[in-house]
Motif scaffolding. Structure first.
Motif, short mmCIF file in Angstrom:
data_model
loop_
_atom_site.label_atom_id
_atom_site.label_comp_id
_atom_site.label_asym_id
_atom_site.label_seq_id
_atom_site.Cartn_x
_atom_site.Cartn_y
_atom_site.Cartn_z
N LEU A 189 0.83 -1.20 0.00
CA LEU A 189 0.00 0.00 0.00
C LEU A 189 0.87 1.26 0.00
CD1 LEU A 189 -2.53 -1.17 2.72
CD2 LEU A 189 -2.95 -1.05 0.26
N GLN A 204 0.72 -8.30 7.64
CA GLN A 204 0.85 -7.02 6.94
C GLN A 204 2.31 -6.69 6.67
OE1 GLN A 204 -1.26 -4.55 9.71
NE2 GLN A 204 -3.21 -5.58 9.28
N ASN A 217 4.17 -3.98 4.24
CA ASN A 217 3.66 -2.77 4.87
C ASN A 217 4.23 -2.57 6.26
OD1 ASN A 217 1.47 -2.19 2.81
ND2 ASN A 217 0.85 -4.23 3.50
N GLY A 253 -2.55 3.88 4.87
CA GLY A 253 -2.88 3.19 3.63
C GLY A 253 -4.10 2.32 3.73
N CYS A 254 -4.40 1.81 4.92
CA CYS A 254 -5.55 0.93 5.13
C CYS A 254 -5.89 0.94 6.60
CB CYS A 254 -5.23 -0.50 4.67
SG CYS A 254 -6.53 -1.72 4.99
N LYS A 311 -10.10 5.17 1.09
CA LYS A 311 -9.09 4.41 1.81
C LYS A 311 -9.51 2.95 1.92
CE LYS A 311 -7.69 6.42 5.54
NZ LYS A 311 -6.50 7.07 5.00
N GLN A 312 -8.57 2.04 1.67
CA GLN A 312 -8.87 0.63 1.87
C GLN A 312 -9.19 0.38 3.34
OE1 GLN A 312 -6.10 -1.25 -1.68
NE2 GLN A 312 -6.38 -2.41 0.18
N VAL A 322 -4.53 -5.90 2.02
CA VAL A 322 -3.52 -4.95 2.46
C VAL A 322 -2.44 -4.74 1.39
CG1 VAL A 322 -3.93 -5.35 4.90
CG2 VAL A 322 -2.25 -6.77 3.71
N THR A 323 -2.81 -4.99 0.14
CA THR A 323 -1.92 -4.70 -0.98
C THR A 323 -2.74 -4.10 -2.11
OG1 THR A 323 -2.21 -6.97 -1.80
CG2 THR A 323 -0.24 -6.53 -0.46
N GLU A 324 -2.07 -3.64 -3.15
CA GLU A 324 -2.73 -3.10 -4.33
C GLU A 324 -2.40 -3.96 -5.53
OE1 GLU A 324 -1.30 0.91 -4.55
OE2 GLU A 324 -3.05 1.67 -3.46
#
Length: 509
Positions: free
Chosen positions: A149, A173, A178, A228-229, A251-252, A489-491
């Motif tokens: 993220l 995570q 992250n 980021g999340c 936001k995620q 927790v990723t893109e």
């Protein structure tokens, strides 16, 4: 009865100071960010639900310091996300080895802080360690075409599973690239999380541990553009407030909220099996998001249900989890210990009394008199099991999870009534059906507003590859479990599975 020698709070806290002197001072805990343990934050005291023993509480930060911690986490995130997956795995596995070395001490902290039994506390630690090891072995494929993220993950979780939910999430995570921020729950678990964070931080993992009021710190931990999340585990009221702050932010997020998990009994005859499940359902006093506090029973089976149910609840054992008759005795095997605090006990007692006053019928009310306690100990946080028949619609017990050893039973005559009663809370995490015919059970299960439905067995949060989420108001945002947790927790390309304001996407089940 005495507290088993070596498990007294003074001994346990002394061991913490010996193992992690950087995080534990004689009269306070420290917060951790930017790779340093810090004295910022107001020291507090709390009491153990076990017997009222005074414990060291969370060092509460103000908003300005929380913002500094988030900024430091973002800086760590920018470095950590560039590390190779092999390096991330090496450091996480080294941290797991050190956590495993101190597994019993972490478990004892869970007993003292949040009232887990010795068996339940060990299981909480073990689920964290075993689960993260599984992710370390499997994560390569989960990260194909995925990237970390743009900012750290902020974790706000309830007090009941500090290791198997909160620390587990933080470590996964980190594996995914992250940095991770953990807010210590206000009601309990901060000493356990402090020790775990100290052990993990020694291996260079980008973790942050802060304490304070959720409302005061929300600007830093929930809505900050540096985050980021957001990963949240808690009740519907607080979860709804968090969700409202996230509207239009893009936001995620992962918001796990409560629901009334029901066990339906329809055209069923294997009563010894159900009796075993009834007793097991009281683990940790039903202070779990996947506990079953509601039985929806076919009226014509009510006499058979009671014949199985009542002996099961009469056999429940509860009391002080560390009380022994002789110093050489092992710690007791109990079904549950105290609730999280005396305030929760009073709330549930008042709710039960109010429901009875409005027409609910008491089926069973246990007593503390024959339980395992120390002589003269404070028992204000203990509640004996209670079962009520047909709580009125005006009672919270009709539609909400009690989060304690309180069962309710609702009688129905038709399949339509069964489904309506099991869907009373507008969504839940799990549900089960006791039914002799699996085809009938599967047909009924399709109409239940639960993420997971068991047939003649309970469902739980699950570990490793098993997915977890909720339907209706019990969940917002991305689902988790297996690769879904890593994707949350990723893109990468394509939408994640989850329940969002404009769409819901369920994984194959």
């Amino acid at each position: 009865m005495i507290v088993k020698p070596g498990t007294e709070w003074e001994s346990v806290f002394a061991r913490c100071r010996s193992v992690a002197p950087e995080a534990f001072e004689s009269d306070r805990l420290l917060n951790f960010w930017g790779g340093r343990w810090r004295q910022e934050g107001v020291p507090t005291e709390t009491t153990s639900p076990l017997d009222g023993t005074v414990l060291i509480g969370p060092p509460r930060l103000g908003l300005a310091d929380a913002k500094r911690a988030v900024r430091a986490s973002l800086n760590e995130h920018r470095t950590w996300c560039a590390a190779s997956l092999a390096e991330r795995k090496r450091r996480v596995l080294a941290a797991l080895d050190e956590l495993a070395e101190h597994r019993d001490l972490l478990a004892l902290l869970l007993v003292w802080e949040i009232g887990k039994t010795w068996r339940s506390a060990k299981a909480d630690v073990d689920r964290c360690l075993d689960g993260v090891r599984w992710y370390a072995e499997e994560i390569d494929d989960m990260l194909i075409d995925r990237r970390p993220l743009p900012g750290p993950v902020s974790n706000i979780a309830s007090w009941n599973y500090p290791m198997s939910v909160l620390m587990h999430a933080v470590l996964v995570q980190a594996l995914a690239g992250n940095a991770a921020i953990a807010k210590a729950p206000t009601d309990g678990g901060v000493n356990c999380l402090t020790l775990a964070t100290a052990l993990v931080a020694r291996h260079g993992l980008p973790v942050t541990l802060v304490s304070g009021s959720g409302a005061e710190l929300s600007e830093a931990l929930v809505t900050s553009p540096m985050i980021g999340c957001l990963s949240f585990v808690g009740g519907r009221s607080s979860g709804g407030e968090v969700a409202a702050r996230l509207v239009d932010s893009g936001k995620q997020h992962i918001l796990e909220q409560e629901g009334l998990n029901c066990w339906g009994v329809w055209e069923f005859s294997d009563w010894p099996l159900l009796a075993r499940h009834v007793r097991a359902s009281f683990e940790y006093g039903k202070q779990r998001c996947t506990a079953y506090p509601r039985y929806v029973v076919q009226r014509s089976l009510f006499d058979d249900f009671l014949a199985a149910y009542l002996p099961a609840v009469r056999e429940l054992t509860f009391g002080h989890p560390l009380a022994v008759a002789d110093p050489a005795d092992p710690l007791p095997e109990l079904d549950f210990g105290p609730l999280i605090n005396d305030v929760k006990v009073k709330e549930l007692r008042d709710t039960v009394d109010d429901a009875i006053g409005r027409g609910a019928v008491p089926l069973f009310r246990g007593s503390l008199e024959e339980s395992r306690f120390l002589p003269g100990q404070d028992t204000a946080a203990y509640l004996a099991p209670v079962s009520l028949l047909n709580p009125p619609p005006s009672s919270p017990l009709h539609h909400a999870e009690p989060f304690g050893p309180v069962d309710t039973v609702v009688l129905v005559d038709t399949e339509a009534e069964l489904l309506a009663a099991m869907n009373a809370s507008n969504g839940s995490l799990v549900a089960s059906l006791a039914c002799d015919d699996e085809t009938t059970a599967r047909r009924l299960a399709a109409y239940l507003q639960a993420f997971k439905v068991g047939v003649n067995r309970p469902r739980s949060r699950g570990d490793r590859a098993e997915y977890f989420g909720g339907r209706g108001a019990s969940w917002r945002g991305a689902f988790v479990g297996g690769e879904l947790l890593v994707h949350a927790v990723t893109e990468g390309e394509g939408p994640v599975y989850g329940h969002f304001p404009t769409s819901t996407r369920y994984p194959p089940t």
